[in-house]
Design a protein around this motif. Sequence first.
Motif, PDB file in Angstrom:
ATOM      1  N   UNK A   1       0.835  -1.205   0.000  1.00 15.89           N
ATOM      2  CA  UNK A   1       0.000   0.000   0.000  1.00 15.89           C
ATOM      3  C   UNK A   1       0.868   1.253   0.000  1.00 15.89           C
ATOM      4  N   UNK A   2       1.927   1.208   0.789  1.00 17.68           N
ATOM      5  CA  UNK A   2       2.826   2.358   0.833  1.00 17.68           C
ATOM      6  C   UNK A   2       3.438   2.590  -0.551  1.00 17.68           C
TER       7      UNK A   2
ATOM      8  N   UNK B   1       2.215   1.685  -3.525  1.00 15.69           N
ATOM      9  CA  UNK B   1       1.246   2.163  -4.515  1.00 15.69           C
ATOM     10  C   UNK B   1       0.763   3.573  -4.213  1.00 15.69           C
ATOM     11  N   UNK B   2       0.466   3.833  -2.937  1.00 16.47           N
ATOM     12  CA  UNK B   2      -0.238   5.081  -2.620  1.00 16.47           C
ATOM     13  C   UNK B   2       0.683   6.240  -2.287  1.00 16.47           C
ATOM     14  N   UNK B   3       1.839   5.947  -1.743  1.00 16.91           N
ATOM     15  CA  UNK B   3       2.754   7.026  -1.354  1.00 16.91           C
ATOM     16  C   UNK B   3       3.880   7.135  -2.373  1.00 16.91           C
TER      17      UNK B   3
ATOM     18  N   UNK C   1       4.352   5.693  -5.370  1.00 16.86           N
ATOM     19  CA  UNK C   1       3.948   5.909  -6.757  1.00 16.86           C
ATOM     20  C   UNK C   1       2.628   6.681  -6.840  1.00 16.86           C
ATOM     21  N   UNK C   2       2.274   7.301  -5.734  1.00 15.55           N
ATOM     22  CA  UNK C   2       0.967   7.954  -5.665  1.00 15.55           C
ATOM     23  C   UNK C   2       0.752   8.988  -6.758  1.00 15.55           C
TER      24      UNK C   2
ATOM     25  N   UNK D   1       0.183   7.434 -10.203  1.00 19.64           N
ATOM     26  CA  UNK D   1      -1.159   6.887 -10.407  1.00 19.64           C
ATOM     27  C   UNK D   1      -2.225   7.984 -10.404  1.00 19.64           C
ATOM     28  N   UNK D   2      -1.967   9.052  -9.659  1.00 19.59           N
ATOM     29  CA  UNK D   2      -2.920  10.161  -9.670  1.00 19.59           C
ATOM     30  C   UNK D   2      -3.000  10.756 -11.073  1.00 19.59           C
TER      31      UNK D   2
ATOM     32  N   UNK E   1      -2.305   9.132 -13.805  1.00 16.53           N
ATOM     33  CA  UNK E   1      -2.977   8.124 -14.634  1.00 16.53           C
ATOM     34  C   UNK E   1      -4.496   8.232 -14.481  1.00 16.53           C
ATOM     35  N   UNK E   2      -4.920   8.423 -13.237  1.00 15.82           N
ATOM     36  CA  UNK E   2      -6.366   8.517 -12.995  1.00 15.82           C
ATOM     37  C   UNK E   2      -6.921   9.747 -13.689  1.00 15.82           C
TER      38      UNK E   2
ATOM     39  N   UNK F   1      -7.356   9.192 -17.286  1.00 15.96           N
ATOM     40  CA  UNK F   1      -8.589   8.434 -17.483  1.00 15.96           C
ATOM     41  C   UNK F   1      -9.790   9.358 -17.495  1.00 15.96           C
ATOM     42  N   UNK F   2      -9.767  10.289 -16.545  1.00 14.05           N
ATOM     43  CA  UNK F   2     -10.980  11.020 -16.190  1.00 14.05           C
ATOM     44  C   UNK F   2     -11.162  12.295 -16.992  1.00 14.05           C
TER      45      UNK F   2
ATOM     46  N   UNK G   1     -15.076  15.751 -18.166  1.00 15.33           N
ATOM     47  CA  UNK G   1     -14.865  14.496 -17.466  1.00 15.33           C
ATOM     48  C   UNK G   1     -15.546  13.411 -18.285  1.00 15.33           C
TER      49      UNK G   1
ATOM     50  N   UNK H   1      -4.360   1.779 -10.476  1.00 16.85           N
ATOM     51  CA  UNK H   1      -4.529   3.229 -10.625  1.00 16.85           C
ATOM     52  C   UNK H   1      -5.466   3.758  -9.536  1.00 16.85           C
TER      53      UNK H   1
ATOM     54  N   UNK I   1      -6.122   2.501  -6.555  1.00 13.59           N
ATOM     55  CA  UNK I   1      -5.492   2.485  -5.234  1.00 13.59           C
ATOM     56  C   UNK I   1      -4.419   3.564  -5.139  1.00 13.59           C
ATOM     57  N   UNK I   2      -3.522   3.570  -6.141  1.00 15.87           N
ATOM     58  CA  UNK I   2      -2.397   4.499  -6.107  1.00 15.87           C
ATOM     59  C   UNK I   2      -2.849   5.946  -6.101  1.00 15.87           C
ATOM     60  N   UNK I   3      -3.880   6.249  -6.890  1.00 13.48           N
ATOM     61  CA  UNK I   3      -4.298   7.645  -6.993  1.00 13.48           C
ATOM     62  C   UNK I   3      -4.964   8.136  -5.711  1.00 13.48           C
TER      63      UNK I   3
ATOM     64  N   UNK J   1      -3.571   8.160  -2.891  1.00 12.33           N
ATOM     65  CA  UNK J   1      -2.562   8.908  -2.145  1.00 12.33           C
ATOM     66  C   UNK J   1      -2.661   8.668  -0.647  1.00 12.33           C
TER      67      UNK J   1
ATOM     68  N   UNK K   1     -11.988   6.847 -10.232  1.00 10.24           N
ATOM     69  CA  UNK K   1     -11.881   5.537 -10.869  1.00 10.24           C
ATOM     70  C   UNK K   1     -13.160   4.725 -10.695  1.00 10.24           C
TER      71      UNK K   1
ATOM     72  N   UNK L   1     -16.573   6.925 -12.072  1.00  5.16           N
ATOM     73  CA  UNK L   1     -16.668   7.010 -13.534  1.00  5.16           C
ATOM     74  C   UNK L   1     -16.564   5.618 -14.149  1.00  5.16           C
TER      75      UNK L   1
ATOM     76  N   UNK M   1     -14.274   3.331 -14.247  1.00  2.00           N
ATOM     77  CA  UNK M   1     -13.083   2.769 -14.869  1.00  2.00           C
ATOM     78  C   UNK M   1     -12.693   1.479 -14.162  1.00  2.00           C
TER      79      UNK M   1
ATOM     80  N   UNK N   1      -4.173   5.987   1.885  1.00  2.67           N
ATOM     81  CA  UNK N   1      -3.292   5.117   2.655  1.00  2.67           C
ATOM     82  C   UNK N   1      -3.744   5.076   4.118  1.00  2.67           C
TER      83      UNK N   1
END
Lengths: 624, 370
Positions: free
Chosen positions: A35-36, A38-40, A42-43, A46-47, A49-50, A53-54, A219, B234, B236-238, B240, B251, B254, B256, B275
Motif C-alpha cells: 500500500x505504501x 502504490x499510494x505514497x 507511486x501515488x 497513479x494520480x 494516470x487517474x 482516465x478522467x 470528465x 490506478x 489504489x495508487x491515486x 494517495x 476511478x 466514472x 473505470x 493510505x
Amino acid sequence: MSNIYDNTSQQPPRAGLLLLQALIFLVFCVFAVRLWFLQIHRGEFYARKAQENQLRQESIFSPRGLIRDRNGDLLAVNEPAYALGLVREDCPDVDGTLRQVAEWTGGSFDGLKELFVKNQKRVKGFEPMILVPDLSFDQVALIDTNRLRWPGLAIQVRPRRQYRHGKLLGHVLGYVAEANEDEMERRPELALGDYVGKQGIELVLEDRMRGVKGRTQFEVDVTGRRLQERVLKHPRAGHEISLSIDLGLQELAMDWLDEEAGGVVVMDADTGQLWALATSPSYDPNAFSSGLSAAQWAELRDDPQHPMQNRVIQSVYPPGSVFKHVVAGAGLHYNMIDPKEVVHCPGFTQLGSHVFRCWRKGGHGNVNLERALVESCDVYFYRQGKKLTVDRMSEFAFASGFGTLTGIDLPHEKAGNIPTREWKRKRFGEGWQGGDNLNMAIGQGYTLTTPLQVARFFAAALNGGKLLKPLLLKDEKPVLQGQIPLNQDQLDLLYRALVRTVEDDRGTCRRLRTAGVIVGGKTGTAQVVRLTDALKALKDDDIPYRFRDHAWMAATAEKDGRRFAIVAMIEHGLHGSSGAGPVVKALIDYIFYGKVTPKPEAQKAKSRAARLLSYNATGGGRAN
Amino acid sequence: MPIDRRLILSINWPLLGLAVVLFLLGTLNLYSASGYRLEDGMNMAPYFLRQLVWGAMGFGGMLLVMVFDYRHLKTIAWPLFWITLALLVAVFFAGKTIYGARRWLDLGFMNFQPSELAKIAVLLVGARILAREREPLGFVRLGYVLGVGLLLAGPVIRQPDLGTGLSLILILGGMILYRGVTPPVFKTALIAIPSLLPLAWLFLHDYQKRRIMTFLDPTTDPLGAGYHIIQSQIAIGSGGFWGKGFLQGTQSQLRFLPERHTDFAVAVFCEEWGFAGTMVLLTLFCLFLSQMVNVAKDARDLFGSYLTAGVFFYFFWQILINTGMVLGLMPVVGIPLPFISYGGSSTLVNFCLVGLVLNVSMRRFLFKQN
C-alpha cells in the motif's frame, strides 16, 4: 454423545497458535508495504494516470466571421458539419475500426490507413483525429447507432463554411479548405482538419475572419460519455466582414454574363469601392469546403472555359478602342493634340507600303478629337499615335494606372502590359517599328489590360483624375494611388466626349442612353487574330467563336452625385456595343432605378449554341 | 436450552464488535461503489441496501448459531459429511447447468449449491478428526485427513468450480498446519508441493492460464485481461495518503474500475480513503483475525480450537487472496473480501461463522457442566 463434553487436558497446539499470529503479522506487513508503494511512493504517478482516465481536453471551434454584402445580405455563413474522428487511445482495434469506417463511408481502407499513419504525430493524445471531414445525415445516423460497438470513434460537430450564393461570388469570396502541411507549419495555431482561406477574400482576410479557438476540459466515464464540462478558454469568433459588393447588382451582372467568358466591374468613382466584380464562368466555392474529389478538381482545372480564372483581374486583353481615351489624354498632356485640329478620315491611312484601315470602310470624313472619340475613328488616332510615339503613350498609360497592379485585395492579380521600346527589344529582339505606334494608338498590338484597370481609369475620368485603389470592403476608406496628369479642363474634355458617345446620334454607345442619368461610354473591339479577308467576308454569326473579337464597353454614369465607372468585357463578343453594351445598360438601370432587366432567353440560347459549336469544332480557344 | 447469564457475559465482544464494524464499513463503501456519475447527478444501484438486509439476516443467523453448544456439532460432523457427498454426487448426475458449470440442485423453490455446504462439512469433519489426538500428524493420519478433504473437493473441482474446491483444500490445509505435522511429513511437503505445482498447470483452463500470464505482465493486454489489474492499481495508487474522499473516487464513480462492488470493492475504499484509511481497515482485519486466534487459544477443547482455526483460515485465505489480487500481488481470482464485497449468501455465511467462533469463545468456562 458421551464424549462430546470430554475435555480432558486438551491444550491447543502452541506452535499452531504462533503460526496463526505469524500469518497475521506477515499479511499486515506485506500489504502495508504494498500500500505504501502504490499510494505514497507511486501515488503521484497513479494520480496522473487517474486524471488521464478522467479528464480530457478538446478544442472548441471558433466560428469564422460572416461575410455580408453592402446591404447586409449574408454571403458566407457557418453551418454545422459532422466530422468523424478517432481517439486512438480509446480504440482497441484500429485496423478493424478503419475497415468499418471505410465500409460506412464508401471510402477505401488503404486511404484511411494512410491518412491515419500520416497524421498520427500531428494529433495530441486523447484528441480525435479527423478521418472523414463531412458526413451525410444518413452516415451520422448509421455511425451513431453503432458507436458503442466501435469505441474510439467520435462524431464531432464543427462549423463549416457555406456560401449562400454559390457561383455568384466564387472569385470574390474564394473558399476555405482543410489546412495543408505548409500552412500548419507556418501557423502553429492551426490543427489538423482546421479550415483556412485558400482563395479570394477568405485568403486575404484569413487572420481577421478565423477567430481564436477555445479549449474545454470535460470528465468522461469509462464509456467515453461526457459528464461535467468546464470551458478553460472561450473561443473568440472571427470578425464579420461587409463587402462593398451589392448582391443584386452582382446577380444581374452574372445573369447577363450567363456562362459566357467575360467579366464585369462596377466601381464607385468617388471611393474606389467595387459594387460588382463578376467573372464568368465561375465556380461554386461550396465544393471546396466539403472537400473536392480529384475528379471534381480535374474537371474544374481542365474546363476549356477556365472557370478558375478570375477574368477581371487575372486575364489580360488588348483594350481596343477603349484605349483611345488614354491616347487622347497623352496627346493633351504633352500638348501634342489640339482638340480643334481636324483630320480627314478616308477609311484608311498608309505607313510606308502598309495600309492601316479604319473600322468604317467609307471613312469618317473630317473629325476633331471629340468626334474621333465619339465615332471611334481609327485614322485620327493613327495620326496621333504616329506623332506621340510609344514613349509618350506608354509614359501616360503608366501614369494612368496601366501596366501596374491595382493593388486590389485579391490574390494573383496580373499587371497587364504597356509596351516600351526597351521592352520590345528584350521580348522580341527587335526594335520598335513605326507601325507599332499606330497599332498601339487604337489599343491593339502589345498593350494588354485587365478589366479592372480599365474601370479604374474611367472612374478617374469622373472623379477629377484620381486613381483609386479598388476596394472590396464597405468600411474601407478611399485610398489614393495616383493622379492622372491632366488638368480639369482636359479631363472635362475627355468626359464630354464620353457623354457625347452616348448621346450623339452617331455615337457608338447610343444603346446606353438612360433617362435622368448622365451616361458616358466607350466601346472597344479587340482583335484576337489578324482577320484574314476570308474571315472578314463572313457574317458575324458565321465567324468561328475563337476567332471572334473581344468586346469591351467602358462606361461612366452619374446621377444626383452618385458616380460609377462600369466596365464589361466579353471574350469573343464581336462588337463592343452589341456584345458588351447591353450588360452595362442593365447595370445602369439597376444602380439608379433598381430596375432588374434579365438577359432575354433568346439571347442566352443563341450564345450557348455558339459556344457549344465552337467547343465541338476546336476544343475551345483562349484569349491571353 | 436456557441461556446462561454467564454465557452472555463471556461473549468475545471485541470479535463481535469488529465483525459489525467491518460490515458497516463495507456497506458504507458499497454505497459509494454502487453509485456512478451521470451528466446530472448520480445513479445509485441498490446494492448497499440489499447488503444491509443480508447483514441483518446474517446477524440473526449468527445469534442462532450461538445458542446451542458447539460441541453438538461433533455428532453431526460425519452425517453432514455423507449428506454433502451424496448431494455433490447428485449434482454430478442431476445438477442444473448454468453458464457451462453444473453446480446447482433445483429444489423447486430455490437453486441450492451443495459446494457451500461442503465448506461447513470440511470445517466440522476436519476439526472432528484433528481433535482426536494431540500428536503431530504422521503420513498415515495426514493421508486420511487429506483423503476426506479430497472426497469433497474432488467433485467440486469437477463441476467445475476450482475456486471453491481449492478453498476447501486451503481451509483443511490451514487446519492441518495449525495442528502440526511430524518433521518427516513437513520436509516431504516442502519438496513435494513446489514440484507438483507445474503439474497443476496442465489441469488449468486456458482462461486461467491467461490470467496468470496477464498477472505476470499486465501491460501485454492493457484493454483486455490486464485491464482489471491496471485500473485497480490506478484506483489504489491515486488515492494517495488521505484519499479522494467519500464518493469522490474518480476511478470508481466514472466506472473505470471493474467489479467495483464485488471483487474490487476494497480498491474503491483505498481510492477514497487513501493510505491512512486503508491502514485502518487493514488493522481492523488483523485485529479481527487475532481475536480468533485468542479464541482458538482459550477454547475449552481441541474441537473448538480447530473449529476456530478453520474459521480463521476461511477468512484468512479470502483476505489474503482478494486483497493480494486487488493490490496486484496475485492473479485475478473471483474471491470476495469478507464484509467488504457485496454478496448475500457470503454475508450470511460470514456472520454465521463468526457466530460459531463466538459460540466457542463464550463456552470456554463451561467445562464443568457435565
